[in-house]
Design an enzyme around this catalytic site. Structure first.
Site, PDB file in Angstrom:
ATOM      1  CE  LYS B  91      20.591   6.630  52.261  1.00  0.00           C
ATOM      2  NZ  LYS B  91      19.837   7.960  52.665  1.00  0.00           N
ATOM      3  CB  CYS B 175      17.555   5.280  38.820  1.00  0.00           C
ATOM      4  SG  CYS B 175      19.259   4.631  38.858  1.00  0.00           S
ATOM      5  CG  MET B 176      21.055   6.613  36.292  1.00  0.00           C
ATOM      6  SD  MET B 176      22.285   5.977  35.054  1.00  0.00           S
ATOM      7  CE  MET B 176      21.741   5.248  33.945  1.00  0.00           C
ATOM      8  CG  MET B 344      15.048   8.822  41.300  1.00  0.00           C
ATOM      9  SD  MET B 344      15.886   7.865  40.069  1.00  0.00           S
ATOM     10  CE  MET B 344      17.433   8.297  40.249  1.00  0.00           C
ATOM     11  N   GLY B 381      21.354   7.898  41.825  1.00  0.00           N
ATOM     12  CA  GLY B 381      20.922   7.216  42.913  1.00  0.00           C
ATOM     13  C   GLY B 381      21.805   6.161  43.504  1.00  0.00           C
ATOM     14  CD  GLN B 382      21.471   1.674  41.142  1.00  0.00           C
ATOM     15  OE1 GLN B 382      21.498   0.265  41.665  1.00  0.00           O
ATOM     16  NE2 GLN B 382      20.749   1.644  39.934  1.00  0.00           N
TER      17      GLN B 382
END
Lengths: 82, 787
Positions: B91, B175-176, B344, B381-382
């Protein structure tokens, strides 16, 4: 043409076998085999072929992981706002 | 010279080889002359390289971005970046291509007669400001862990300072949030105390439902590389599904959904029974608490653990006694250095806070924290879930720098920094994500501005949570998405290196980059959009956008004190607004020991891990591990480990007696399968960027439903068949994948959520953790129907 380099991390048991196979690919050159790692430099006609090659390598038994290190795609098709 | 005898292709190949050799620490394979020639070649071709953190996940890899003629033309891993040391994943490697999708949004759009039609910025800003002015208390902002630090800070000031309420929340809630509340309840402060360096020196990594081979592949490589160098390291993969991580693991421990809580308590049960816990560490650094926050003794805690016998734990979780003993043995061995990793799998959990607490319990009881190679570590995740959502605090209950809206002192300090009148800030926490969208659906909220995220695809139970009638929806994004389909106004945004930015990654590392290219068409920065609307409100006489002296609340001044008219695009783009905005935010960071360095320090480095404080010589020094003497400047000499953010004032962490609780929905006769959703290597979240990259699209074009081969045989289902996956809330038709990249356990199916054309979130459940309010995307009951 897109040019990239990959570090291919193998399970250590089949490193040479994998390297020999990679040498048969016309788009790629095996630059170095160091312990369980193979450095591959790839020159492909398109980014699509680049990705296909990489996906194919990841499916070779004994390959744990491919890490892309360098990617030059300035001449690749479609690389503009269109 | 070499330029005369080498073709350009040969030079590029040499560059590629050099980069790979250097990444393996074998730079000697290329001569100095060749390196000089290569640099000269870059220059002669007009190619300039600039640093930037990758735009995708929370690992925060450093990239070098090659720019020529105003376009990004090359990307390579930055060998100077301590996070990734020259590596990038698929990615990251395509991050440049993500800028150039054919359907980039390039002009503002306003819905007229049911259709989104091209409009001017002037018209769009005026419309948004008018709608907000009309009903400002019922207008919410929904943001993102992809907001840069200054974007999040501006949005927070816009809403909490300007609209004077707290209905702002980020997609990071999805997500967190459980990790945040887990950290706060255990340590009194958010974010991991350890760092990636612990992966370089640990003996064992235990993955708690975390497929890091696909989701955080560069960190995975960093660890696996040690095995290839001869280090005797182990990896234990605890999961409900065999993945690429499993392939590299020494042990795979498959457990029934939700029983991670039982396993964690079962490990602690054995540590206590065997007298194998770290008594000295526990006596000095830990206190015990019940679920209802009462302080208890260690004997009370031992009594709580009595029921988590190996028999009970193995029977309900499905793991073997040997596997439980393996885990307990690791944590019992004082010499074993263990890192626990999760993301997650633990956070998207109806008892997400509790399972975070329970894993900390295991590390605290065994003393495996605050030592090199031993730490519990929550991955994100971000790219700036930590830097923006958690540190800036763009959450419904938070104020900048770890402050809370409920706390009067925190509000007064914020009002002072923002030059607001005392009492301006609302003490009532705003609506969290699921509640916010439910309020939007019912009309309790009449307007919402969504920036840098795609709730039309990512919210759970979309049929219930993403629809509207007359409510006003503004969406700022770079591509059309499932969310823009419902929007009344769509604003085209600049992305990644089209703007200045700062991200904060999973290991407390703040990273800066400069704008490298112009955004396409009329696309503009999210910060500018927010400032422009705020200014329009100010010009309309909206009181909230005035500070206590009547000046514009979001006024930005240069270093000489002159106001920059940042609401004007020409003034905005000719100044680096990030610097004054960051310095404004930085004032908030010292109180909770999240100290940041001045902006210019980040320009010089590939990121610095907070707290960043000046040493005796005035040099800005980052902190590798928090709470550790010699590493964390706030731990006094002789303290060893000190959990100094303890709200009880004793410098202790809490071990929580959190009981196992079953999930709210379990398979039954009507819906006999578990459904777990998640991500894949090639696509990032809802794939609005990665699905527009032809190579990534071709590699993994659409969603599928993974079945266990045994279940497939029993149901006479073959690979490629189509199935309707049905829950009590909705259904979706998907092709079947059997024995593909991953294999779910018997009785369960897995579906990735990246595919806008097959929305699995029509099926998922919106039940959430009562403490963190984070929904559980990993467990609900479905049935499978052949189509």
């Amino acid at each position: 043409m897109p040019i990239s380099s990959l570090i291919i991390r193998t399970d250590g048991r089949r490193t040479q076998e994998i390297a020999e196979y990679l040498k048969t690919l016309k788009e790629a050159t095996v630059s170095e085999v160091h312990n369980e790692n193979i450095i591959l430099v790839a020159e492909t006609v398109s980014r699509t072929q680049d990705k296909t090659l990489w996906e194919g390598i990841e499916k070779i038994p004994g390959v744990l992981q491919c890490d892309l290190i360098y990617h030059n795609f300035e001449d690749a098709e479609g690389f503009k706002y269109d | 010279m070499i330029n005369d005898v080498m073709s350009r292709q040969e030079f590029l190949k040499l560059s590629a080889k050099m980069a790979a050799l250097a990444a393996l620490g074998l730079g000697g394979g290329v001569s100095f002359l060749e390196q000089v020639a290569n640099a000269a070649d870059d220059k002669s071709r007009g190619l300039k390289w600039h640093k930037a953190p990758c735009r995708f996940c929370g690992v925060g890899c450093g990239a070098l971005v090659g720019v020529r003629d105003g376009k990004v033309v090359a990307v390579q891993g930055d060998r100077q970046a301590p996070v990734n040391k020259g590596l990038l994943c698929v990615k990251g490697y395509h991050a440049g291509a993500a800028l150039y999708g054919k359907d980039r949004l390039t002009h503002p759009l306003i819905r007229k007669n049911g259709q989104l039609q091209r409009a001017s910025w002037e018209e769009a800003i005026d419309l948004i400001a008018g709608k907000i002015a009309k009903d400002s208390k019922r207008f919410a902002v929904y943001g993102s862990g992809q907001w840069t630090i200054t974007e999040g800070y501006t949005a927070m000031k816009f809403l909490k300072g300007g609209l004077r309420h707290n209905h702002i929340d980020p997609n990071a809630r999805l997500c967190m949030a459980s990790a945040v509340v887990g950290f706060l309840t255990t340590f009194g402060a958010d974010e991991p105390s350890g760092c990636y360096d612990d992966l370089d020196v640990c003996d064992t990594v235990v993955c708690w439902g975390n497929n890091w081979a696909e989701m955080h592949p560069v960190l995975f490589s960093r660890f696996i590389d040690r095995r290839q160098r001869g280090d005797k390291i182990k990896m234990i993969d605890m999961a409900t599904r065999r993945t690429r991580t499993t392939e590299a693991a020494d042990h795979y421990i498959e457990f029934q959904p939700q029983t991670d809580m039982l396993i964690a308590n079962g490990i602690c049960h054995l540590l206590i029974k065997r007298e194998a816990y770290d008594k000295e560490f526990v006596a000095k650094n830990v206190r015990f608490k019940t679920n209802d926050e009462k302080v208890i003794t260690i004997d009370d805690y031992k009594a709580f653990l009595e029921e988590y016998t190996p028999e009970k734990v193995t029977q309900l979780s499905g793991i073997s006694l040997e596997q439980l003993n393996l885990l307990a043995g690791l944590f019992s061995d004082p010499k074993e250095k263990v890192v626990s990793l999760w993301c997650m799998g633990m956070n998207q959990h109806t008892r997400g806070t509790a399972i975070n607490n329970l894993v900390y319990n295991v590390h605290l009881l065994s003393g495996k924290i605050g030592k090199p190679g031993s730490t519990p570590f929550s991955l994100t995740g971000q790219p700036s879930a930590c830097g923006t959502c958690r540190e800036v605090g763009t959450l419904a209950h938070a104020l900048p720098g770890g402050r809370l809206v409920k706390n009067e002192e925190d509000r007064r300090e914020t009002e002072k920094n923002w030059n607001l009148p005392e009492g301006a800030l609302d003490p009532e926490p705003g609506l969290h994500t699921v509640a916010m969208f439910k309020a939007f659906v019912t009309g309790e909220l009449t307007g919402m501005w969504v920036q840098v995220t795609n709730p039309g695809q990512s919210l759970p139970d979309l049929n219930a949570n993403f629809k509207k009638k007359d409510q006003f929806l503004v969406v700022s994004d770079v591509y059309p998405t499932a969310t823009t389909k419902l929007a009344d106004v769509v604003l085209p945004s600049a992305m990644w290196v089209e703007k200045n930015g700062l991200f904060g990654n999973s290991e407390r590392r703040t990273q800066q980059w400069f704008k490298m290219i112009d955004p396409p068409g009329e696309a503009r920065d999210d910060v500018w959009q927010m400032i422009a609307v705020a200014r329009r409100l100010y010009e309309k006489g909206f009181e909230g956008m005035k500070d206590k002296d009547g000046n514009f609340l979001l006024s930005i001044r240069d270093e000489g004190g002159t106001e920059i008219k940042a609401w004007r695009w020409d003034a905005f783009r000719s100044n680096n607004i990030d610097k004054p905005l960051f310095e404004d935010y930085r004032k908030f960071t010292a109180k909770k020991h999240k100290d940041l360095a001045p902006y210019d320090e980040y320009v010089k480095h590939c990121g610095l891990r907070w707290p960043v404080v000046q040493d005796a010589f005035g040099r800005w020094q980052e902190t590798t591990r928090r709470y550790v003497e010699g590493e964390d400047p706030f731990v006094k000499q002789g303290e060893g480990v000190s959990f100094y953010m303890d709200k009880g004032g004793e410098n202790r962490a809490n071990i929580w007696a959190r009981p196992y609780e079953p999930p709210p929905e379990v398979p039954d006769n009507d819906y006999p399968f578990w459904l777990c959703t998640g991500r894949v290597l090639e696509h990032w979240h809802t794939a609005t960027m990665t699905r527009r990259i032809k190579e990534l699209y071709n590699a993994n074009p659409w969603a599928y439903v993974e079945l266990n081969p045994k279940d497939a045989r029993e149901l006479s289902i073959s690979h490629g068949d189509k199935l309707r996956v049905v829950s009590r809330r909705g259904s979706v038709i998907l092709p079947v994948s059997i024995n593909g990249r991953s294999i779910p356990q018997e009785g369960s199916v897995f579906v990735p959520f990246f595919d806008e054309d097959a929305l699995i979130n029509l099926v998922t459940l919106d039940a959430f953790c009562p403490l963190s309010k984070q929904p559980d995307y990993k467990k609900c009951a479905v049935r499978l129907e052949k189509v």
